[in-house]
Scaffold this motif. Structure first.
Motif, short mmCIF file in Angstrom:
data_model
loop_
_atom_site.label_atom_id
_atom_site.label_comp_id
_atom_site.label_asym_id
_atom_site.label_seq_id
_atom_site.Cartn_x
_atom_site.Cartn_y
_atom_site.Cartn_z
N SER A 1 47.42 35.29 28.58
CA SER A 1 46.43 36.36 28.38
C SER A 1 46.92 37.70 28.93
CB SER A 1 45.09 35.98 29.01
OG SER A 1 45.17 35.92 30.41
N ASP A 2 48.23 37.80 29.14
CA ASP A 2 48.82 39.05 29.59
C ASP A 2 49.24 39.92 28.41
OD1 ASP A 2 50.73 37.12 28.94
OD2 ASP A 2 52.24 37.98 30.26
N LYS A 3 49.11 39.41 27.22
CA LYS A 3 49.46 40.15 26.00
C LYS A 3 48.19 40.45 25.23
CE LYS A 3 53.95 39.19 26.56
NZ LYS A 3 54.03 39.01 27.98
N PRO B 1 51.43 43.08 34.45
CA PRO B 1 52.18 41.82 34.59
C PRO B 1 52.17 41.28 36.02
CG PRO B 1 53.49 43.47 33.42
CD PRO B 1 52.24 44.15 33.90
N GLU B 2 51.95 42.15 36.99
CA GLU B 2 51.95 41.73 38.40
C GLU B 2 50.87 40.68 38.69
OE1 GLU B 2 54.12 45.59 38.30
OE2 GLU B 2 52.31 44.84 37.34
N ILE B 3 49.83 40.64 37.87
CA ILE B 3 48.80 39.61 38.08
C ILE B 3 49.43 38.23 38.03
CG2 ILE B 3 46.77 38.52 37.02
CD1 ILE B 3 45.86 41.38 36.26
N ALA C 1 49.71 35.17 44.25
CA ALA C 1 49.11 35.02 45.58
C ALA C 1 48.46 36.33 46.01
CB ALA C 1 50.16 34.59 46.59
N LYS C 2 49.12 37.45 45.76
CA LYS C 2 48.56 38.76 46.10
C LYS C 2 47.30 39.03 45.27
CE LYS C 2 49.76 43.66 46.31
NZ LYS C 2 50.78 44.68 46.03
N PHE C 3 47.34 38.68 43.98
CA PHE C 3 46.18 38.88 43.11
C PHE C 3 45.00 38.02 43.59
CE2 PHE C 3 43.77 37.74 39.22
CZ PHE C 3 43.26 38.99 38.94
N ARG C 4 45.27 36.76 43.91
CA ARG C 4 44.19 35.88 44.39
C ARG C 4 43.59 36.41 45.69
NH1 ARG C 4 47.74 31.31 43.57
NH2 ARG C 4 47.65 30.85 41.36
N ASP D 1 44.33 49.68 41.42
CA ASP D 1 45.60 50.37 41.70
C ASP D 1 46.79 49.44 41.53
OD1 ASP D 1 44.15 52.67 42.30
OD2 ASP D 1 44.41 52.48 44.48
N ASP D 2 46.65 48.21 41.99
CA ASP D 2 47.78 47.28 41.96
C ASP D 2 47.92 46.49 40.67
OD1 ASP D 2 48.41 48.02 44.55
OD2 ASP D 2 47.45 46.27 45.48
#
Length: 151
Positions: free
Chosen positions: A86-88, A95-97, A102-105, A146-147
């Motif tokens: 689901s990134d497209k 894409p960083e998600i 771990a950072k996204f969660r 932002d991220d």
């Protein structure tokens, strides 16, 4: 009558959150639409509370509590829509998600925790309590945008 509808919606959304997490979407586009819809609902209720907190709208304790109730439930939904593939498509998700899951969660967990505090403050019927928690909740939204969100 409005509060019964809001509570029914919140209960249905909570039930859906559990079932969606346990199943996959048929197509990546379905996941994108799902999470975008959840974000739209969040934005509407967050915006209404923000307008009260920032004195742009009259304070209504009952409405604030209803907005908080919906936010507390709906804040858990978008994360379920960030599935593989689901990134497209028509999405502003970076894409960083997927590359920094771990950072996204962690960002998502922080957001749901701060939204829960805002919802609890909204239930007190005290505008000062809402004002005291609104900034932290808004900050988690901004940090994630932002991220992890394209402009």
């Amino acid at each position: 009558m409005k509060s019964l509808g809001t509570l029914a919606f919140a209960a249905a959304a909570l039930a859906a959150a559990g079932s969606v997490a346990a199943q996959s979407f048929q197509k990546p586009e379905d996941a994108i639409r799902y999470r975008q819809g959840a974000f739209r609902v969040m934005a509407a209720h967050f915006g209404a509370l923000g307008a009260m907190a920032n004195n742009r709208a009259p304070f209504d304790a009952q409405a604030a509590a209803r907005h908080g109730d919906v936010l507390a439930v709906v804040s858990h939904l978008p994360a379920n829509g960030f599935v593989a593939g689901s990134d497209k498509g028509e999405t502003r998700a970076k894409p960083e998600i997927w590359s920094e899951q771990a950072k996204f969660r962690a960002a998502n967990d922080k957001m749901t925790a701060e939204v829960a505090k805002l919802a609890a403050a909204a239930k007190t019927g005290n505008l000062d309590n809402i004002k005291a928690t609104f900034g932290a909740a808004a900050g988690t939204c901004k940090a994630c945008h932002d991220d992890f969100r394209k402009d």
